[in-house]
Write a protein that holds these residues in place. Sequence first.
Motif, PDB file in Angstrom:
ATOM      1  N   ASP A 127     -62.130   8.376 -28.702  1.00  0.00           N
ATOM      2  CA  ASP A 127     -62.262   6.921 -28.622  1.00  0.00           C
ATOM      3  C   ASP A 127     -61.239   6.371 -27.633  1.00  0.00           C
ATOM      4  O   ASP A 127     -60.171   5.878 -28.010  1.00  0.00           O
ATOM      5  N   ALA A 128     -61.569   6.448 -26.354  1.00  0.00           N
ATOM      6  CA  ALA A 128     -60.628   6.004 -25.316  1.00  0.00           C
ATOM      7  C   ALA A 128     -60.346   4.516 -25.398  1.00  0.00           C
ATOM      8  O   ALA A 128     -59.208   4.069 -25.203  1.00  0.00           O
ATOM      9  N   GLU A 129     -61.370   3.720 -25.702  1.00  0.00           N
ATOM     10  CA  GLU A 129     -61.185   2.282 -25.796  1.00  0.00           C
ATOM     11  C   GLU A 129     -60.330   1.920 -27.006  1.00  0.00           C
ATOM     12  O   GLU A 129     -59.494   1.011 -26.945  1.00  0.00           O
ATOM     13  N   GLY A 130     -60.542   2.648 -28.111  1.00  0.00           N
ATOM     14  CA  GLY A 130     -59.725   2.415 -29.296  1.00  0.00           C
ATOM     15  C   GLY A 130     -58.264   2.734 -29.037  1.00  0.00           C
ATOM     16  O   GLY A 130     -57.369   2.007 -29.486  1.00  0.00           O
ATOM     17  N   LEU A 131     -57.997   3.800 -28.293  1.00  0.00           N
ATOM     18  CA  LEU A 131     -56.624   4.151 -27.925  1.00  0.00           C
ATOM     19  C   LEU A 131     -56.000   3.047 -27.087  1.00  0.00           C
ATOM     20  O   LEU A 131     -54.867   2.623 -27.341  1.00  0.00           O
ATOM     21  N   ARG A 132     -56.729   2.576 -26.086  1.00  0.00           N
ATOM     22  CA  ARG A 132     -56.200   1.520 -25.218  1.00  0.00           C
ATOM     23  C   ARG A 132     -55.896   0.260 -26.019  1.00  0.00           C
ATOM     24  O   ARG A 132     -54.828  -0.346 -25.881  1.00  0.00           O
ATOM     25  N   SER A 133     -56.826  -0.119 -26.896  1.00  0.00           N
ATOM     26  CA  SER A 133     -56.658  -1.341 -27.679  1.00  0.00           C
ATOM     27  C   SER A 133     -55.465  -1.231 -28.619  1.00  0.00           C
ATOM     28  O   SER A 133     -54.647  -2.165 -28.719  1.00  0.00           O
ATOM     29  N   GLU A 134     -55.334  -0.098 -29.317  1.00  0.00           N
ATOM     30  CA  GLU A 134     -54.227   0.050 -30.253  1.00  0.00           C
ATOM     31  C   GLU A 134     -52.891   0.130 -29.516  1.00  0.00           C
ATOM     32  O   GLU A 134     -51.875  -0.397 -29.987  1.00  0.00           O
ATOM     33  N   THR A 135     -52.868   0.786 -28.374  1.00  0.00           N
ATOM     34  CA  THR A 135     -51.631   0.890 -27.598  1.00  0.00           C
ATOM     35  C   THR A 135     -51.179  -0.482 -27.110  1.00  0.00           C
ATOM     36  O   THR A 135     -49.985  -0.817 -27.174  1.00  0.00           O
ATOM     37  N   GLU A 136     -52.117  -1.283 -26.647  1.00  0.00           N
ATOM     38  CA  GLU A 136     -51.772  -2.641 -26.217  1.00  0.00           C
ATOM     39  C   GLU A 136     -51.275  -3.481 -27.382  1.00  0.00           C
ATOM     40  O   GLU A 136     -50.326  -4.267 -27.237  1.00  0.00           O
ATOM     41  N   ALA A 137     -51.905  -3.321 -28.552  1.00  0.00           N
ATOM     42  CA  ALA A 137     -51.471  -4.073 -29.732  1.00  0.00           C
ATOM     43  C   ALA A 137     -50.070  -3.650 -30.159  1.00  0.00           C
ATOM     44  O   ALA A 137     -49.245  -4.486 -30.558  1.00  0.00           O
ATOM     45  N   ALA A 138     -49.785  -2.358 -30.060  1.00  0.00           N
ATOM     46  CA  ALA A 138     -48.454  -1.865 -30.424  1.00  0.00           C
ATOM     47  C   ALA A 138     -47.392  -2.447 -29.495  1.00  0.00           C
ATOM     48  O   ALA A 138     -46.316  -2.877 -29.945  1.00  0.00           O
ATOM     49  N   LYS A 139     -47.683  -2.467 -28.211  1.00  0.00           N
ATOM     50  CA  LYS A 139     -46.719  -3.042 -27.271  1.00  0.00           C
ATOM     51  C   LYS A 139     -46.503  -4.525 -27.555  1.00  0.00           C
ATOM     52  O   LYS A 139     -45.362  -5.017 -27.540  1.00  0.00           O
ATOM     53  N   ALA A 140     -47.600  -5.242 -27.828  1.00  0.00           N
ATOM     54  CA  ALA A 140     -47.490  -6.674 -28.104  1.00  0.00           C
ATOM     55  C   ALA A 140     -46.669  -6.947 -29.356  1.00  0.00           C
ATOM     56  O   ALA A 140     -46.004  -7.980 -29.461  1.00  0.00           O
ATOM     57  N   LEU A 141     -46.684  -6.024 -30.317  1.00  0.00           N
ATOM     58  CA  LEU A 141     -45.942  -6.207 -31.559  1.00  0.00           C
ATOM     59  C   LEU A 141     -44.460  -5.897 -31.393  1.00  0.00           C
ATOM     60  O   LEU A 141     -43.638  -6.332 -32.204  1.00  0.00           O
ATOM     61  N   GLY A 142     -44.113  -5.160 -30.356  1.00  0.00           N
ATOM     62  CA  GLY A 142     -42.704  -4.853 -30.127  1.00  0.00           C
ATOM     63  C   GLY A 142     -42.379  -3.385 -30.043  1.00  0.00           C
ATOM     64  O   GLY A 142     -41.215  -3.013 -29.845  1.00  0.00           O
ATOM     65  N   PHE A 143     -43.375  -2.512 -30.182  1.00  0.00           N
ATOM     66  CA  PHE A 143     -43.123  -1.083 -29.995  1.00  0.00           C
ATOM     67  C   PHE A 143     -42.796  -0.822 -28.532  1.00  0.00           C
ATOM     68  O   PHE A 143     -43.287  -1.508 -27.626  1.00  0.00           O
ATOM     69  N   THR A 144     -41.978   0.181 -28.291  1.00  0.00           N
ATOM     70  CA  THR A 144     -41.577   0.524 -26.929  1.00  0.00           C
ATOM     71  C   THR A 144     -42.228   1.798 -26.431  1.00  0.00           C
ATOM     72  O   THR A 144     -42.062   2.171 -25.271  1.00  0.00           O
ATOM     73  N   GLY A 145     -42.953   2.494 -27.293  1.00  0.00           N
ATOM     74  CA  GLY A 145     -43.627   3.716 -26.895  1.00  0.00           C
ATOM     75  C   GLY A 145     -44.589   4.160 -27.973  1.00  0.00           C
ATOM     76  O   GLY A 145     -44.614   3.596 -29.078  1.00  0.00           O
ATOM     77  N   LYS A 146     -45.389   5.166 -27.658  1.00  0.00           N
ATOM     78  CA  LYS A 146     -46.382   5.662 -28.609  1.00  0.00           C
ATOM     79  C   LYS A 146     -46.512   7.166 -28.446  1.00  0.00           C
ATOM     80  O   LYS A 146     -46.521   7.681 -27.314  1.00  0.00           O
ATOM     81  N   ALA A 147     -46.632   7.866 -29.551  1.00  0.00           N
ATOM     82  CA  ALA A 147     -46.818   9.306 -29.520  1.00  0.00           C
ATOM     83  C   ALA A 147     -48.274   9.643 -29.240  1.00  0.00           C
ATOM     84  O   ALA A 147     -49.179   8.842 -29.479  1.00  0.00           O
ATOM     85  N   ALA A 148     -48.498  10.850 -28.725  1.00  0.00           N
ATOM     86  CA  ALA A 148     -49.840  11.344 -28.432  1.00  0.00           C
ATOM     87  C   ALA A 148     -50.016  12.715 -29.056  1.00  0.00           C
ATOM     88  O   ALA A 148     -49.053  13.470 -29.222  1.00  0.00           O
ATOM     89  N   ILE A 149     -51.259  13.040 -29.394  1.00  0.00           N
ATOM     90  CA  ILE A 149     -51.551  14.362 -29.940  1.00  0.00           C
ATOM     91  C   ILE A 149     -52.504  15.142 -29.045  1.00  0.00           C
ATOM     92  O   ILE A 149     -52.899  16.258 -29.388  1.00  0.00           O
ATOM     93  N   HIS A 150     -52.857  14.558 -27.898  1.00  0.00           N
ATOM     94  CA  HIS A 150     -53.712  15.253 -26.937  1.00  0.00           C
ATOM     95  C   HIS A 150     -53.304  14.816 -25.539  1.00  0.00           C
ATOM     96  O   HIS A 150     -53.018  13.630 -25.308  1.00  0.00           O
TER      97      HIS A 150
END
Length: 276
Positions: A190-213
Amino acid sequence: MNAAIGLSSMLFVPGSKPERYGKALATSADMVCIDLEDSVPESGKADARTAAIAAIAEGDPRLILRINGMTTRAGLEDLLALADAAVLPALIFVPMVESAAQIAIIASVLGERTPGVVPLIETVKGLRAAHEIAGAPCVAAMMFGGGDFAAELGVALAWEPLRSARGAFVMACAGAGIPAIDVPFIALDDAEGLRSETEAAKALGFTGKAAIHPAQVDTINATFRPTAEQIAEAEEAQRVFDAAGGAAVRFNGRMLEAPIMRRYQRILAMRSKQDA
């Protein structure tokens, strides 16, 4: 510079699959975290530990390590093995942290060689103690462990059910002035889901995100790493602010003052880390 600064993306690789270490390092991930915990069965933990420590000893600074929890035998064995290791990683990720005392154990065993410690907050109890944990010596960043947290709450590992927990987690990290890393997105196709969640995380104040692939890394980097335009704006803001002697000054039609400059300075710190 603290290894956690500018950590936009981090790719997990199973410690029991040493043939994947090099492939992971060939990606554009800021860090590659060899995992000795969830991805490794009990029967394979000793061999994975040996392989991980040997790989780290080869000296690639991007290789970091997730050990097992401090309340498990495997975690204590990981810690003792690190105490005897010739080379330690820049960062050690520690799962299921629920008190600052667990961080103190690591610092006590590793002493002056203690690298940056990244606690994973994965339970309600851990989240309640997150402010204390974030402020503990040696803590360089924290990671939100959404999988176990969702299981404890009995909800899906998705954005909405964990929004309030993520918010509280980010507050704890911000209060201690350390980076906040978000949980991996588990829907691999789900590439679009990844993009959407990553953008939401940044907007909330996260500075990075882990990946499993490996396929997830570029999307995460594109979201969290500053663009050339953002870097240029931050550099100009710093020049204008310095010229004003640190006083509030008009910049691009807005008021530029110390709190706003802190955001620009974070961008410049990330730029410096990327250029290193």
